[in-house]
Design an enzyme around this catalytic site. Structure first.
Site, mmCIF file in Angstrom:
data_model
loop_
_atom_site.group_PDB
_atom_site.id
_atom_site.type_symbol
_atom_site.label_atom_id
_atom_site.label_comp_id
_atom_site.label_asym_id
_atom_site.label_seq_id
_atom_site.Cartn_x
_atom_site.Cartn_y
_atom_site.Cartn_z
ATOM 1 N N SER A 12 -3.426 -43.390 -37.522
ATOM 2 C CA SER A 12 -2.069 -43.351 -36.967
ATOM 3 C C SER A 12 -1.747 -42.058 -36.226
ATOM 4 C CB SER A 12 -1.024 -43.577 -38.063
ATOM 5 O OG SER A 12 -0.957 -42.458 -38.920
ATOM 6 N N LYS A 16 2.392 -37.109 -40.404
ATOM 7 C CA LYS A 16 3.032 -37.580 -39.167
ATOM 8 C C LYS A 16 3.573 -36.372 -38.406
ATOM 9 C CE LYS A 16 2.789 -42.014 -40.416
ATOM 10 N NZ LYS A 16 1.819 -42.917 -39.794
#
Length: 198
Positions: free
Chosen positions: A58, A108
C-alpha cells in the site's frame, strides 16, 4: 614437612582463593553489563526507536513488502506531525472488518492535519481548497474510492498509502487519533541496497 613447605602450600591456597574471587567478580561484572545493556535496549525500544516490517504494497513505490523500517517515537511525543510524514500507528479496529486485514500496526502517509478540510475530484486531492502538492513518490490514480468531504477532527490525522488505488486507509476507516501514532519513519534499513533516510 618444613616451615618453608607450609608457607608454600599456604601461598598456593591464597593464590587460588584470589583467582576464584577474581573469576566471580568478573562474572558478576559481566552480568551487570548484560543486565544494564538489556535495560537500555528496552528503554530505547519503548521510548525512542522501534523497527517494523512492511507487510503490504500500500505504500509503494516509497516502501515495498518486506522492507524493514525504523521509527522515531520521540519525533511524535516531543515534536510535530506534518503533511507528508510517513508514520506507523496502531491499526484502527475497523481495519479488520473493512480491509480484511488482521494487523496490529499500519504504515501510511499523513495527508490531513487536525482541522483540515479534505476531498478529492478525479485523482486530485484537495486540502483546504487547494490541490495537495505531493512532492513524494506515489501512484496518482485514486481508484474507485474518492475522499468524501471531511473535516479532520481535533487531535486526529487523515492517512493514505502512496499506492492510492491499492491502499485501505482513512477513506475507508476514518481518521487516526494522535494517541495511536507510534512514530515517524526515518530510515529504511532492509534490504541493505535500498537503505534510505526519510
Amino acid at each position: 614437612m618444613s616451615d618453608v613447605d607450609f608457607a608454600a602450600a599456604g601461598s598456593d591456597d591464597t593464590q587460588s582463593d584470589k583467582g576464584a574471587r577474581r573469576g566471580r567478580r568478573a562474572l558478576f561484572e559481566w552480568a551487570i553489563v548484560v543486565i544494564v545493556a538489556l535495560i537500555v535496549s528496552l528503554v530505547i525500544r519503548t521510548f525512542v526507536f522501534q523497527t517494523f516490517y512492511v507487510p503490504s504494497g500500500s505504500m509503494e513505490p516509497t516502501l515495498w513488502p518486506g522492507d524493514r523500517i525504523v521509527v522515531n517515537k520521540l519525533s511524535v511525543q516531543l515534536g510535530t506531525i506534518n503533511i507528508g510524514d510517513v508514520v506507523v500507528f496502531k491499526a484502527p479496529s475497523a481495519v479488520a472488518t473493512v480491509c480484511g486485514d488482521d494487523v496490529k500496526d499500519l504504515v501510511k502517509r499523513v495527508i490531513g492535519l487536525p482541522g483540515d478540510r479534505l476531498y478529492s475530484k478525479g485523482n486530485t486531492i484537495f486540502v483546504n481548497g487547494k490541490a495537495l502538492d505531493q512532492r513524494w513518490t506515489h501512484y496518482t490514480y485514486l481508484g474507485t474510492t474518492a475522499i468524501s468531504p471531511i473535516t479532520v477532527p481535533a487531535h486526529h490525522y487523515f492517512m493514505m498509502g502512496d499506492y492510492h488505488s491499492d491502499s485501505c486507509d482513512s477513506r475507508m476507516w476514518g481518521t487516526v487519533p494522535r494517541s495511536s501514532i507510534i512514530g515517524k519513519v526515518f530510515v529504511r534499513i532492509w534490504p541493505i541496497w535500498k537503505f534510505h533516510w526519510f
